[in-house]
Design a protein around this motif. Structure first.
Motif, PDB file in Angstrom:
ATOM      1  N   GLU A 184      20.981 -14.020  10.210  1.00 36.90           N
ATOM      2  CA  GLU A 184      21.367 -13.049   9.145  1.00 36.90           C
ATOM      3  C   GLU A 184      22.958 -12.909   9.356  1.00 36.90           C
ATOM      4  N   ASP A 219      20.888 -11.328   3.377  1.00 38.57           N
ATOM      5  CA  ASP A 219      20.503 -10.135   3.022  1.00 38.57           C
ATOM      6  C   ASP A 219      21.370  -9.436   1.963  1.00 38.57           C
ATOM      7  N   HIS A 222      24.722  -7.725   2.325  1.00 38.46           N
ATOM      8  CA  HIS A 222      25.631  -7.958   3.355  1.00 38.46           C
ATOM      9  C   HIS A 222      26.737  -8.705   2.884  1.00 38.46           C
ATOM     10  N   HIS A 246      16.599 -10.747   2.863  1.00 35.66           N
ATOM     11  CA  HIS A 246      16.702  -9.471   2.920  1.00 35.66           C
ATOM     12  C   HIS A 246      16.913  -8.781   1.587  1.00 35.66           C
ATOM     13  N   ASP A 292      14.278  -5.402   2.884  1.00 37.40           N
ATOM     14  CA  ASP A 292      15.052  -4.644   4.185  1.00 37.40           C
ATOM     15  C   ASP A 292      15.773  -3.527   3.432  1.00 37.40           C
TER      16      ASP A 292
END
Ligand code: RM4
Ligand code: MN
Ligand code: MN
Length: 396
Positions: A184, A219, A222, A246, A292
């Motif tokens: 990640e 993610d 991010h 995520h 997430d």
């Protein structure tokens, strides 16, 4: 809606499964503190119980992601207990997340720490996490690093890159066949000058160096605010390097808000790239769809159900884009036609077909309503209130 369209949705729903994070059921907060929820899960067992409820009502969340530090206090010795929880609450252990950011040792990094002993410790924790995954029959080991630096000149960026490369290579050697290492990336936070794995390109290079069982984990929170995430997804798909997601939504930074709450069209566009890839190649993209999110203010189980419902809707809408028609419009440079194929799909109300699908599976048509009527929340609130009220947190 015509039968052809309904079928596209029903077929898409058959393949779509979402993994919930154990930490989404516990009391979490911001760095300024936590608002404690009386019903939050206080143990790994309670996290399994809550995840089990969501799966019971939605039918599409068969596994729960685990964080080693928070969910496996005895490391590899926690696995027997976890297997019992899985059986009891009918939800499987999912991806295993090593924790390389919370211990004091990791103040200056884990895989990127200048101290060899700390790098070795981080590697050992990763190997232990792979072993936990093996014992739990979990396929994915999902790695996120807080490593980075806060001030220019304080870290040797190239040297740290080399340490990361080596540590991933060694971690990869510990994988069993069939297991995957997911890497990640995140551009900032908690490090605010440089983060060792800051973007998808860095994650991709590290995956390539690590070995054939490594893949990139995207993610959605991010990225920099204006970044085109679906393009990253398309590139990773074409390189066969997209391991999973995520999911969460955001307005400013890594806000971990409910999926689709701020920008549902963004999520739709990501799903569209996946469907389009699958249509063009005729093969299923091997992707772990994980959530997430940190549910600070909304009820945790309700927010999980809301997330799953929205994910199903956006995945279904994206399935309505006809690949053949889109490819033709693109080939002819018919821009308006191509764009409107996406817009029309996004504007379609897919909820009646999703309800039909749920009904056909013996699931409640409205999982949120069913949860509110189940009495589960009242029961756990009573059981957990005292324990949660003892949990205090403050920023300083
Ligand atoms: C990070 C990242 C990781 C998660 C931690 C707790 O921002 O999203 O996936 O494990 O937070
Ligand atoms: Mn994440
Ligand atoms: Mn995050």
């Amino acid at each position: 809606m015509d039968a052809h369209k309904s079928k596209r949705i029903l077929d898409a729903l058959e393949t779509f499964r979402i993994e919930l994070p154990s930490w989404g059921f516990a009391n979490t907060g911001t760095r300024f503190g936590k608002f404690i929820q009386a019903a939050a899960a206080t143990t790994t067992e309670e996290k399994f119980s809550d995840a089990g409820q969501v799966h019971l009502l939605t039918g599409v969340c068969p596994s729960v992601a685990l964080h080693v530090l928070w969910d496996c206090p005895e490391g590899v010795h926690s696995t027997e207990e976890i297997k019992k929880f899985a059986e009891r609450y009918r939800v499987l252990p999912g991806s295993i997340n090593p924790n390389l950011f919370q211990d004091q040792e990791y103040k200056y990094g884990s895989f990127g720490n200048p101290d060899l002993l700390i790098r070795q410790r981080a590697l050992q924790h990763t190997r232990d996490s792979i072993e936990i995954a093996r014992r739990l029959h979990s396929r994915d080991i999902s790695m996120w690093f807080a490593d980075g630096s806060n001030y220019p000149g304080t870290a040797n960026i190239r040297e740290r890159k080399q340490w990361f490369t080596e540590a991933f290579r060694e971690s990869h050697q510990a994988l069993s066949p069939g297991q995957r290492l997911l890497i990640e990336y995140k551009p900032f936070e908690p490090a605010f000058y440089h983060t060792d794995i800051a973007d998808w390109g860095m994650a991709l290079l590290l995956c390539r160096a690590a070995g054939p069982q490594a893949r990139v984990l995207v993610d959605t929170g991010h990225h920099y605010a204006a970044q085109n995430i679906e393009q990253i997804v398309a590139w990773l798909l074409s390189e066969d390097m997209l391991g999973g997601f995520h999911f969460n939504d955001r307005r400013y930074a890594d806000d971990d808000l409910t999926l689709g709450s701020i920008d549902p069209y963004q999520v739709f566009r990501i799903f569209h790239e996946i469907h389009y890839f699958e249509w063009e190649t005729g093969k299923r993209a091997d992707i772990a769809y994980m959530v997430d999110q940190s549910h600070n203010l909304k009820g945790k189980i309700e927010e999980a159900i809301q997330t799953v419902t929205v994910a199903q809707e956006l995945f279904s809408k994206a399935a309505l884009v006809d690949g053949r028609e889109l490819a033709a419009a693109q080939k002819n440079c018919d821009l308006v036609r191509a764009e409107s194929l996406l817009q029309d799909a996004f504007a379609t109300d897919v909820r009646p077909v999703i309800q039909e699908w749920r009904d056909s599976k013996g699931l409640p048509k409205n999982p949120m309503e069913a949860f509110r009527q189940s009495g589960y929340l009242e029961r756990i609130t009573k059981e957990r209130a005292a324990r949660n009220s003892r949990s205090v947190s403050s920023y300083a």
